[in-house]
Design a protein around this motif. Structure first.
Motif, PDB file in Angstrom:
ATOM      1  N   PHE A   1      -2.723   5.093  12.327  1.00 50.64           N
ATOM      2  CA  PHE A   1      -2.746   4.940  10.876  1.00 50.64           C
ATOM      3  C   PHE A   1      -3.176   6.231  10.196  1.00 50.64           C
ATOM      4  O   PHE A   1      -2.650   6.595   9.139  1.00 50.64           O
ATOM      5  CB  PHE A   1      -3.706   3.794  10.529  1.00 50.64           C
ATOM      6  N   SER A   2      -4.109   6.951  10.799  1.00 51.01           N
ATOM      7  CA  SER A   2      -4.696   8.127  10.161  1.00 51.01           C
ATOM      8  C   SER A   2      -3.711   9.288  10.048  1.00 51.01           C
ATOM      9  O   SER A   2      -3.949  10.225   9.270  1.00 51.01           O
ATOM     10  CB  SER A   2      -5.943   8.588  10.933  1.00 51.01           C
ATOM     11  N   ARG A   3      -2.604   9.244  10.775  1.00 53.60           N
ATOM     12  CA  ARG A   3      -1.614  10.318  10.714  1.00 53.60           C
ATOM     13  C   ARG A   3      -0.370   9.921   9.933  1.00 53.60           C
ATOM     14  O   ARG A   3       0.658  10.609  10.005  1.00 53.60           O
ATOM     15  CB  ARG A   3      -1.216  10.749  12.131  1.00 53.60           C
ATOM     16  N   SER A   4      -0.465   8.843   9.182  1.00 57.05           N
ATOM     17  CA  SER A   4       0.710   8.294   8.516  1.00 57.05           C
ATOM     18  C   SER A   4       0.803   8.659   7.042  1.00 57.05           C
ATOM     19  O   SER A   4       1.791   8.339   6.393  1.00 57.05           O
ATOM     20  CB  SER A   4       0.708   6.764   8.656  1.00 57.05           C
TER      21      SER A   4
ATOM     22  N   VAL B   1       1.570  10.310  -2.568  1.00 59.41           N
ATOM     23  CA  VAL B   1       1.362  10.300  -1.121  1.00 59.41           C
ATOM     24  C   VAL B   1       2.476   9.494  -0.456  1.00 59.41           C
ATOM     25  O   VAL B   1       2.827   8.401  -0.915  1.00 59.41           O
ATOM     26  CB  VAL B   1      -0.008   9.690  -0.767  1.00 59.41           C
ATOM     27  N   THR B   2       3.029  10.040   0.613  1.00 59.86           N
ATOM     28  CA  THR B   2       4.037   9.347   1.408  1.00 59.86           C
ATOM     29  C   THR B   2       3.364   8.705   2.605  1.00 59.86           C
ATOM     30  O   THR B   2       2.566   9.348   3.294  1.00 59.86           O
ATOM     31  CB  THR B   2       5.126  10.319   1.897  1.00 59.86           C
TER      32      THR B   2
ATOM     33  N   GLY C   1       3.639  18.140   2.578  1.00 60.69           N
ATOM     34  CA  GLY C   1       3.645  17.874   4.007  1.00 60.69           C
ATOM     35  C   GLY C   1       2.284  17.864   4.653  1.00 60.69           C
ATOM     36  O   GLY C   1       2.166  17.497   5.830  1.00 60.69           O
ATOM     37  N   SER C   2       1.260  18.252   3.935  1.00 61.09           N
ATOM     38  CA  SER C   2      -0.086  18.267   4.516  1.00 61.09           C
ATOM     39  C   SER C   2      -0.626  16.849   4.642  1.00 61.09           C
ATOM     40  O   SER C   2      -0.326  15.967   3.821  1.00 61.09           O
ATOM     41  CB  SER C   2      -1.022  19.111   3.663  1.00 61.09           C
ATOM     42  N   ALA C   3      -1.421  16.635   5.680  1.00 70.92           N
ATOM     43  CA  ALA C   3      -1.971  15.310   5.944  1.00 70.92           C
ATOM     44  C   ALA C   3      -3.100  14.994   4.969  1.00 70.92           C
ATOM     45  O   ALA C   3      -3.878  15.872   4.583  1.00 70.92           O
ATOM     46  CB  ALA C   3      -2.479  15.232   7.377  1.00 70.92           C
ATOM     47  N   VAL C   4      -3.189  13.747   4.588  1.00 73.08           N
ATOM     48  CA  VAL C   4      -4.297  13.292   3.759  1.00 73.08           C
ATOM     49  C   VAL C   4      -5.556  13.259   4.630  1.00 73.08           C
ATOM     50  O   VAL C   4      -5.558  12.630   5.697  1.00 73.08           O
ATOM     51  CB  VAL C   4      -4.009  11.897   3.176  1.00 73.08           C
TER      52      VAL C   4
ATOM     53  N   PHE D   1       0.841  -1.196   0.000  1.00 68.31           N
ATOM     54  CA  PHE D   1       0.000   0.000   0.000  1.00 68.31           C
ATOM     55  C   PHE D   1       0.873   1.242   0.000  1.00 68.31           C
ATOM     56  O   PHE D   1       0.649   2.180  -0.783  1.00 68.31           O
ATOM     57  CB  PHE D   1      -0.910  -0.023   1.225  1.00 68.31           C
ATOM     58  N   ARG D   2       1.900   1.266   0.833  1.00 66.99           N
ATOM     59  CA  ARG D   2       2.851   2.386   0.869  1.00 66.99           C
ATOM     60  C   ARG D   2       3.502   2.590  -0.496  1.00 66.99           C
ATOM     61  O   ARG D   2       3.604   3.721  -0.994  1.00 66.99           O
ATOM     62  CB  ARG D   2       3.923   2.090   1.921  1.00 66.99           C
TER      63      ARG D   2
END
Length: 209
Positions: A40-43, A31-32, A49-52, A21-22
């Motif tokens: 998981f939600s902050r990964s 997406v990194t 640099g913004s969060a998904v 998945f990564r």
């Protein structure tokens, strides 16, 4: 006489999920993915640099399972371990995928040599385990999963089932909550070479755990 029963999760127990998945996120989605503790939600982050956002995170995860399951490879020893267990026990898969992905997961496992029944589920797994036990009525049963909350649910709803917390993905294993230390699993073993003797002992009744 009823056979013993193994109820196993799939992702990170039998097949790698986070790693492919990564790789897919980085190769195709910009997406990194880097594990940030056990959240998981902050990964997941964009290049700036913004969060998904949460909704997009779940959309991407669904897209992976819809089109990229071929990227998933077996955890070391998992297929061989399940094959060995199947000689003396029935085996079913309990996976937290939406129901419309049940056939794809069944085919995926068959492609890796495991022709076994797949149950899909959403949410805590305790009630689904209860329904499976009611159907099979096994002489003994073991539940395997990599997520602590599912062991907590199993311990509440089906306290008599033996529970093994197994996470075979090194990217994830150090970060997740341990169901064994929480008192919800009977053991925590993250490699199949060590897990197989423990599972065999549980199914044969060679332990007091």
């Amino acid at each position: 006489m009823a056979r013993p029963l193994v109820i196993s999760d799939c992702d990170e127990v039998l097949l790698h999920m986070i790693a492919p998945f990564r790789d897919w996120l980085g190769e195709t989605q910009g997406v990194t993915f880097t594990m940030n503790g056990n959240d998981f939600s902050r990964s997941m982050h964009y290049a700036d640099g913004s969060a998904v956002p949460g909704a997009e995170m779940w959309r991407l995860l669904g897209a992976f399972f819809d089109t990229e399951m071929h990227r998933q490879s077996p955890i070391a020893g998992a297929i061989e371990g399940m094959t060995a267990l199947s000689r003396d026990a029935d085996i079913v898969i309990l996976t937290n995928l939406e129901d419309h992905r049940q056939e794809a997961r069944t085919r995926q496992l068959a492609d890796h040599g495991l022709n076994i029944r797949v149950f899909t589920n959403q949410g805590p797994k305790g009630p689904a385990i209860r329904a499976i036990l009611d159907e099979y009525r096994p002489s003994r049963a073991v539940f395997i999963d990599d997520i602590a909350q599912h062991h907590g649910s199993a311990s509440e709803v089906t306290p008599d089932i033996a529970r093994l917390h197994l996470c075979g993905e090194p990217l994830l294993a150090p970060h997740i909550t341990c169901a064994f230390t929480q008192g919800h699993a009977h053991a925590r073993i993250d490699d199949w070479a060590s897990a197989l003797p423990w599972l065999t002992a549980q199914l044969h009744g060679d332990t007091n755990d």
